[in-house]
Structure formats: C-alpha cells, structure tokens
Design an enzyme around this catalytic site. Sequence first.
Site, PDB file in Angstrom:
ATOM      1  N   SER A  90       8.405  -8.915  21.371  1.00 57.67           N
ATOM      2  CA  SER A  90       9.338  -7.929  20.846  1.00 57.67           C
ATOM      3  C   SER A  90       9.525  -6.821  21.882  1.00 57.67           C
ATOM      4  O   SER A  90       8.561  -6.240  22.370  1.00 57.67           O
ATOM      5  CB  SER A  90       8.794  -7.348  19.550  1.00 57.67           C
ATOM      6  OG  SER A  90       9.655  -6.345  19.078  1.00 57.67           O
ATOM      7  N   GLY A  91      10.777  -6.544  22.224  1.00 60.77           N
ATOM      8  CA  GLY A  91      11.074  -5.537  23.241  1.00 60.77           C
ATOM      9  C   GLY A  91      11.238  -6.086  24.629  1.00 60.77           C
ATOM     10  O   GLY A  91      11.424  -5.329  25.579  1.00 60.77           O
ATOM     11  N   THR A  95      17.465 -10.123  22.692  1.00 65.51           N
ATOM     12  CA  THR A  95      18.791  -9.917  22.093  1.00 65.51           C
ATOM     13  C   THR A  95      19.831  -9.625  23.164  1.00 65.51           C
ATOM     14  O   THR A  95      20.952 -10.154  23.123  1.00 65.51           O
ATOM     15  CB  THR A  95      18.721  -8.762  21.080  1.00 65.51           C
ATOM     16  OG1 THR A  95      17.760  -9.087  20.068  1.00 65.51           O
ATOM     17  CG2 THR A  95      20.076  -8.545  20.425  1.00 65.51           C
ATOM     18  N   ASN A 106      10.092  -1.576  20.326  1.00 62.98           N
ATOM     19  CA  ASN A 106      11.484  -1.860  20.653  1.00 62.98           C
ATOM     20  C   ASN A 106      12.371  -1.013  19.751  1.00 62.98           C
ATOM     21  O   ASN A 106      12.189  -0.992  18.536  1.00 62.98           O
ATOM     22  CB  ASN A 106      11.776  -3.358  20.423  1.00 62.98           C
ATOM     23  CG  ASN A 106      13.141  -3.760  20.931  1.00 62.98           C
ATOM     24  OD1 ASN A 106      13.890  -2.925  21.436  1.00 62.98           O
ATOM     25  ND2 ASN A 106      13.471  -5.024  20.796  1.00 62.98           N
ATOM     26  N   SER A 138      14.833  -3.832  17.635  1.00 65.14           N
ATOM     27  CA  SER A 138      14.083  -5.073  17.453  1.00 65.14           C
ATOM     28  C   SER A 138      14.741  -5.930  16.382  1.00 65.14           C
ATOM     29  O   SER A 138      15.077  -5.453  15.302  1.00 65.14           O
ATOM     30  CB  SER A 138      12.645  -4.751  17.054  1.00 65.14           C
ATOM     31  OG  SER A 138      11.935  -5.939  16.791  1.00 65.14           O
ATOM     32  N   SER A 139      14.940  -7.229  16.686  1.00 59.67           N
ATOM     33  CA  SER A 139      15.480  -8.165  15.699  1.00 59.67           C
ATOM     34  C   SER A 139      14.387  -8.468  14.681  1.00 59.67           C
ATOM     35  O   SER A 139      13.335  -8.996  15.028  1.00 59.67           O
ATOM     36  CB  SER A 139      15.937  -9.455  16.378  1.00 59.67           C
ATOM     37  OG  SER A 139      16.971  -9.215  17.293  1.00 59.67           O
ATOM     38  N   GLY A 174       9.878 -12.381  18.835  1.00 62.28           N
ATOM     39  CA  GLY A 174       8.833 -12.776  19.762  1.00 62.28           C
ATOM     40  C   GLY A 174       7.456 -12.720  19.125  1.00 62.28           C
ATOM     41  O   GLY A 174       7.279 -12.306  17.974  1.00 62.28           O
ATOM     42  N   GLU A 199       4.043 -11.446  17.995  1.00 61.11           N
ATOM     43  CA  GLU A 199       3.704 -10.084  17.589  1.00 61.11           C
ATOM     44  C   GLU A 199       2.210  -9.953  17.338  1.00 61.11           C
ATOM     45  O   GLU A 199       1.625 -10.762  16.607  1.00 61.11           O
ATOM     46  CB  GLU A 199       4.477  -9.685  16.333  1.00 61.11           C
ATOM     47  CG  GLU A 199       5.977  -9.565  16.577  1.00 61.11           C
ATOM     48  CD  GLU A 199       6.722  -9.006  15.387  1.00 61.11           C
ATOM     49  OE1 GLU A 199       6.116  -8.937  14.301  1.00 61.11           O
ATOM     50  OE2 GLU A 199       7.909  -8.657  15.539  1.00 61.11           O
TER      51      GLU A 199
END
Length: 1106
Positions: free
Chosen positions: A107-108, A112, A157, A160-161, A387, A389
């Site tokens: 994540s980050g 995306t 992030n 973040s998605s 991603g 985590e």
Amino acid sequence: MEVKTSLLDNMIGVGDMVLIEPLSEDTFIENLKKRFDHNEIYTYIGSVVISMNPYKSLPIYTAEKVEEYRNRNFYELSPHVYALADEAYRSLREQDKDQCILITGESGAGKTEASKFVMSYVAAVCGKGQEVNKVKEQLLQSNPVLEAFGNAKTVRNDNSSRFGKYMDIEFDFKGDPLGGVISNYLLEKSRVVKQPRGERNFHIFYQLLSGASDDTLKKLKLDRDFSKYNYLSLDSATVNGLDDAASFRTVRNAMQIVGFMEDEVQSILELVAAVLKLGNIEFKPESRCNGYDESRVKDKNDLKEMCELLGIEQSVLERAFSFRTVEAKMEKMSTTLNVAQAYYARDALAKNLYSRLFSWLVNRINESIKAQTKSRKKVMGVLDIYGFEIFEDNSFEQFIINYCNEKLQQIFIELTLREEQEEYVREGIEWTNIEYFNNAIICDLIENNKNGILAMLDEECLRPGTVTDETFLDKLNTVCAEHQHFESRQSKNSKFLTDHSLPHNCFRIQHYAGKVLYRVEGFVDKNNDLLYRDLSQAMYKANHSLIKILFPEGNPAKVNLKRPPTAGFQFKASVGTLMKNLLSKNPNYIRCIKPNDKKAAHIFTDSLVCHQVRYLGLMENVRVRRAGYAFRQAYEPCLERYKMLCKQTWPHWKGPARGGVEVLLTDLQVPAEEFAYGRSKIFIRNPRTLFFLEEKRRQCLEDLATLIQKIYRGWKSRTHFLLLKKSQVVVAAWYRRFAQQKKYQNIRSSALVFQSFIRGWKARKLLRELKHKKRCEKAVSTISAYWHGTQARWELRRLKEEARNKHAVSVIWAAWLGTKVRREYRKFFRANAGKKIYDFTIQRIMQKYFLGLKKMPSMSPVDKSWPARPYGFLDGTHQELRRIFHLWRCKKYRSQFTEEKKATYEEKLAASELFKDKKALYPSSVGQPFKGDYVEMTKNPKYQKLNSFVEDKVLVADVVSKINRANGKGAPRIFLLTKKSLVLADQKTGQVKASVPLPDLSSVSVSTQNDGFFALKLKEGSTSAAKGDFLLSSDRLIEIITKLHCIGATSADRNKINIDISDEFLVQFKQDKVCVKFIQGTPKNGNGVACKRKNNRLLEVSVPSP
C-alpha cells in the site's frame, strides 16, 4: 533515417537487473538507489517492470513520451511503464493474444497511479474517432468515480485503494476499444464506521461536505463541519495536497461523462448523506417490566432527517433498531435489542448500505462502458489490487488481503517460470531448472477445503451453540498446531508458549512477505457479515429509487430463511475466478516498490526496499532469468546494433540476419560457451560478454565519428568553394546587365527632354495667336455695349422728369381736400364719438375672443388643456365656458360606450378604490384591459370536460400557481370564477382539483408589494374549509380580486368579501396556520419573486426592490 537506440545507451546504473554483475542483494538495492537518485524510477527484470514511487511529479508522462515509445521494441528505449503497455497492446493487436497487466506491491507503492498510466497510454495510441474517443473517455473517467467511493487516506498512503479492481478492456480486430468490464473485490466496508488513528473514511464523505453547494447540502440536510458526524475521523480530516472541493467537482464531471443521469447522482448523494446521518443516531437503555433492557433512540432528529432522505417511515426504522424478529421454519419470535446490539445493528446497516451502493456503482459503470457489439473481442485486463499489509493491529480485512496477495505471488512465480521455460523450448535452447520458494503451502493453509483457516472459520460461523472468536482460535490451535507457517501461543507447539511477542488472543502466519500477527477479535462477526432481517425489510419499504434495488432480500414476498454465504467464502470464490481469468491471458508484470514510509521525495530507505524486494521475490525472478542466459535479442536488431564491429557486416549485410550475427561473433572471437543460437534470437549467457560488445561498439563509434567528421569537413569546404565560384559568375552577369540598362535609360531620358522642349515652344506660339484674336473680338463688343448704355440713360432721365411734374399736381390737390374734410368732421366728433368708440372696442374684443375659441381643444376627457384668457374682465366667462365644454365632451364620450365597456370601466373604478396607493402592483394594471378568459375555454378541446362542469358564465379563466406549503414551489392550476363559485383544475388534464362556492369565501389577503400572491380564506366550519385555505400566485391579481369584490357587492344573498392588504398574514393549511411574510430583496433565481419555506410555520416571499 530513424536513429536506433537501446536501453544500454546513456544508462544510469543497469537498466535491466538481469545484466547486473555481480548479482547479489546489495548490488540489486544499490542499483535501484542509484537510478532512483537520478529520477530513473523504472527498471527491468527481463520483461518485468520495477516501479519506484517517486512521491513527486516527473516530466516523463507527456504526449511526446507517448509518441517516443509507440511501436518501439521493448528494450529499444530506457525502462518505462509505457514500454510494457505498448508491448502488451501490440501483442493484443498483432498476435491476437489476450493480455493482462498485473500491478502488485505494498500500500502506497503507486499501484493505482501505474494503472492510470497504462490506461492513458493505451487510450492515446489506439484508434481515433467520435465513438472511439467517447469509449476511451468513459473508461478513463471511471477511475475518479471509483477512487472517490473506494479509496481513503491511510497511514501509508494518502490515496489508498480499499478495494480490489480488475478491469477488462475490450478491443475490436483493429485494436480500437469497444468497452470494458470492471470487477471489484472486498471493499473495506468496516472503514465506514471506524477508522484507525491517523486515517480517514472514504474520500466521498469529505468531498461532498467540502465541494457541494450550499443548496445541495441543504437538500441533503448536511453541514460542512466534519466534527458533527461520528463516522468521520477528525485527526486526519484534511490532507496536504488533496483538494476535496476540487475533487468533488471532478467526480461530478466524471459521473456525467460516464453516463450517470442527474437523478441518479442525486440519489447516490442522498445515500451517502444517509450513512453520515446514520452514524449520529445514538441509543439509550430503557427498562421493561420483564427485567430486560430495551434500546431507544436518544435524539430522533438525525433519525427523522435520514428517514426523510430515504423515504422510510420513522416508526418502522426505529422499531428495527429496538427489536429483532427470528424465524425458524413456521415460527416467528420477536426479541428486544439492548444498546450494544442496537449499535451493532446501526453499524451493520451503515456498512451494508455503503458497500451495496459501491457494488451498484460498479454495475452502473459497467452498463455504460460495456461493449455494444456481440462479435468476438480481444481483451486486455488491468489488475489494481490492494498490496500486502502489515499493520500494528491486523484483523480479518488484512487476513483476506494478504491471502489474495499470496495467490498473486503464486501465479507470478508459476507464470514467470512457465514463460521462461516456454521461450527456451520455442527457441530450441536447453532449460536449466532453478530452485525457488513455492508459497503453495501457505495458500493451502488458508484455503484448504477441509483444514484451511477459511474453511474452519466458515464451519465455526455455521455451527449451532455459542460461537466466539476464542472458540475459533481454539479450533485453529487444534488443527494447525503442527503447520510450519502457523504460530499461536496456545497451540500444542511448545516453542511458542513463552513467546511474549505473541499475545494469547492472536495467531501468526509466516507469509511469503514476512510474519504477520492477526488479532482474532472480530473475525467471526466480519465473516458472518449479518444484517438483521428487520432492517432489510425496513429498507425495502423505502420510497427511495435505489434502496429497493440494494436490499432485494427485504421483500416480504421472497423471504429466504437460508443463511447467506459468508464474506470469506465469497472472497475465496471471487479470487478463484480471478486466478482462472489471469491464467487464460498472457501476463505482464509491474512490481511497485515504496522507497520510504514518510511519503516524501528523495528518500530511499534501504531496509524497507530490501524487505519488499525479498517478499516480492525479485531476486528469484532475476535468478530464473539468468539461470540459462542473461540476455536475449532478435537477430535483426542485434546485427543492426553491432554490425560496425566486423568489416564483413559493415556497412550492409546482404544475407540472413542470423548468418551476419554468426560472422560477427566469430570475427570477434567470442567463446562458443558464452552464447547460443535460437531460432529467432541470439542468447548471451554472461552479462560480461554483453558489456564487452558494448565497449567495442563504443570504441568503434568513436572511430566512425572521427571518420564522419573528416569526410564532412572536406565536403563542406568543397561545397563552399563551388558556391563562391558560382556566386562570382552570377554577380558579374548581373553587373553587366545593370550597366547596359543604365546607359539605355540615360539615352532615352535625353530624347524625351528634347522632344518636350520642341512641343512646348510650338504650343506657346499657338497660344499667343489665339489670345490676340480673342482680345480683338472682346474690344469690339465692349465699345458697342458702352454706346447703347449711354443712349438708354439719356431717355430714362427725360421720362423721370415728366413723371415728377404730374405727381406734384396730384399731391397738392389731395392735401387741400383733406384739410376741408377734417375741418367739418371735428365739429361732429366732439359731440358723441366717445361712447360709440367704447362700444365698438368691446364688441370687437368679444368678437375676437369667440373667434379665437373656434379652434376647439381635444375631445378626450382626460385632456386638461384650454386656451389662455386674453383679458382679465373675461375670467368668469372663460371658466364657465371651460366647464360647459368639459361636461359636453364627457357626455359625447359616454354616448359611445357599449354595456360591456361600461361594466369594464366600473370594474376599473372599483379596482382603483380597492388598490390605489395601497398595492405596488396596481399602477402597472391600469393600462391592461380586463379580458376575463385568458385560456380560451370554449376553443380548447382539452378543457371540454371542464367547460361542461361549469354551468354558469365564466367571468375569469386564467392559469395561476398554487403554492405548496412544504417547499414554497408553485404548481400550475386553471382558475375559473363564476357568479356562484370558483374552481381550480389541473392545467394538463383539465381535471377539477377544488370547487369552492363563493358564500364559503370569507376574505382575500394580499401584500402591498409588487407581487401576484393572494390567499383565499374560507369560512371556518364550511365544507370547503376541510383542506384549508388557498395560497395562489397570478400576474392578473388585480383583475381577479376586483371581480371577486364586485360579485360580492352586487349579490344580495351573501356578505361582502373583505380585502385584506398586509405584508404579513396567516393562511390555514389543513390543521396548521402558516404565516406568509413578504420581504424586499434579490431572489437567487434572478429578478423574479421567490417563495421558500423557512420552517413549518413560516413561508417567506422575496420580492425584488423597486
């Protein structure tokens, strides 16, 4: 001629990790850092792209860059995500292979953004056209909508998605996009009701409150203050670099482009507002007679506003928060909910409402972007999924997310090895097997149908009896105790009994990315994902257009007592479908890496990057790539790049490309064990061999550059000399031409001057002769004229003398006669001439006065002009004559009136008495005739039924606006007035809405302002007063009220109708009295009159200032 380039040119570090020498984890990280420091964020591992998040904007995504990478070989330019996108698109278009682009990372790490760059590149290089451009725009604009509803700020992030997205873009045989299909996976709906510290809820909540207009927020019953909503965290409400207001405008524009209707957008915003309102509902305990506590809503204002937004009866939803109905076979049992259960039900409703809205959004976007044709399509899939985590507190969501990443890692290793092996087999090269970590054992630990963690969680959720998170953990400790990747403090494995880093209510899994500690609290509830049936049925009863679609299980006619599938089961099935889909396509990989945890540019944390390199398996990927041969290239570009190293291949090789490469390598004496010939490619085993070729090529290019410079300088000097020689010849020719032209012009000029002098002398000589002849003729004429004049003057003197003599005699005689007459008259005049002269003077003055009145003034009664009196003694006569004339012309004017016109003027007179100097609208109505029928009742066939309903003669027929008490808006109605009643009917259908006998009408209220509002007040107790008074608005208010007043004045059987003129009056609406208040101001809708409800007891009418 196009210049051929390569990723080996001007290389910072090593562009392809396969070529790094020596290969170790330290050199791998050092190479990434060196490239990152020079803003080279992309690096290859063969065909895999490593993407480092720069945390800043770089000028490498321009339209020029798109054209630079378009239709170029993958290794022809420096590493870029555009190169991978171009390779995938060309393989799809030219080789008819379905493609998928897998974007993975923490994540980050920039997944995306990478997916956006891939989609924008494909959109830029595919075909053009109005329909194609529309499809591309819709595909691209679906991203802002999904990001607003599915992304949030986390500690790692800012965007973040919080859901997984897989988009299949469909192309036709030409490579033009036809549409797309989006699949979403596991929205993190628990974020709706609770966010970790330092994180935010989904973006749309903040964007709505920051960017919506005041009018929109008022309709949604919202306030801009984030602190007023319990579901919004305040410590991270604003994020640096994120403009929520601008993002909201972008989302609204994107929804319009994708194809959302305005009413759909409004419905979506109403549901978002309802979720915020739902979070503000709080409960209090209330003891019952049976000893149990029952939950009750504390403040019902938020509940009321939420029910108004969704169109739900407040009592129905309030009961659903207090009671729960349990059905088993044919029996029903209702139980009360305590405060904790009520809060659970509230949060469950909020999570389900938002997650179902998000799924509906995805389906609605799919309807807009789906391909319209049913022919066979080529497909490119883009996977942007959460991603791996590892947080301080990891729960069910992190467990599911990391399971998905395990599956993606498994498919990455399998497809990478398979692709490498297939290429060697295809090229006829022997394959050397390499060992790597296979994470299938971890996937089996989670997804095994018998002993997997998900299977045991489902079994625990479905079994009867008391089920808690602790019982689930006990089951895991029993079944998975001996598994090498499972750790628990309470398991049978004695080595973890004293591990104080492992709490008693947690278990730990050793993933491919590292060990993750999961807190078991909430696993059972989140997997069950239960929503009480009472809440589903309450939602289904809503009048909102979307709610019934989102809660179909609430339909009482379709009650299903079967337990819905668990969240884990659904996600496992969707991941399995995704894996099958990915395996059916040709994979392309983008491995995203986060350089630091501070989300800052120019910071490279070696330990963090090293951790990501390890769990992404990038070193294994390089080793797999280098297991056989580190570098491979097609024969044609290889020969084109290195042909200058051999005299036989330079400058042109006329045979096949493979033969040229064989001659080249033989001439360079490269050892045979360092390379191998494939069917279409040359394979180089050691990167040192490639660097040797590059060094030789660099030296050769320097020699060639020197030779080219020498030849160029000689060519340039010869060209300059020839140009000078040619220029000298041209200059000499032009000079000779100029000299001859100048000589000719001088001779020609001299001849012209001589000719002009000769012609001038001849002309002057002729002029002198003509002038002498003219002077002689003029002298003769002058002498003759003087002689004739002299003779005429002599004759005139003689005649004048004779006339003077005759006139003198006549004058003397007349003077004598006058003297005689005056002497006789003096005697008579002195006796009686005075009185006669006075009478004659007066008579002449009167005659002149009356003759002056012969020109009459205007016959209009309103014309006040009259001639001025000539003498003071005529003042009385002058005024009397003026009065008599005015009475006479008024009588003449009245004699022209018909009976209908007399009645009209009587009504105008009545209007003057009622409204003059009382109503600001009156002066503008004076010049307007009272027509009565403005809708042509007898001529319009639509009103035939209405015409037959009215028996008496219609005095007024006009379209008025009936004011709604709820919102102050007007609805068009036909207003009919007869001598006995007044009727209100629908304008479109002609259906009668109300009929009021005039005796039931007590009074009429109007304001003093320049508006058309009037209230018809009915007598209390009359049959017509049941529905309350009527508040109407009409441009012909003066005419309507005047005729109402005249009818009451002329009728002997009923009382006179009172007219109340005031800026504030009361109107009876059913059981309530509402105050209508008129104020001066500038309405929002321009310069017209605006009416709006201030509260339940006040309607405010804004009238423009005069």
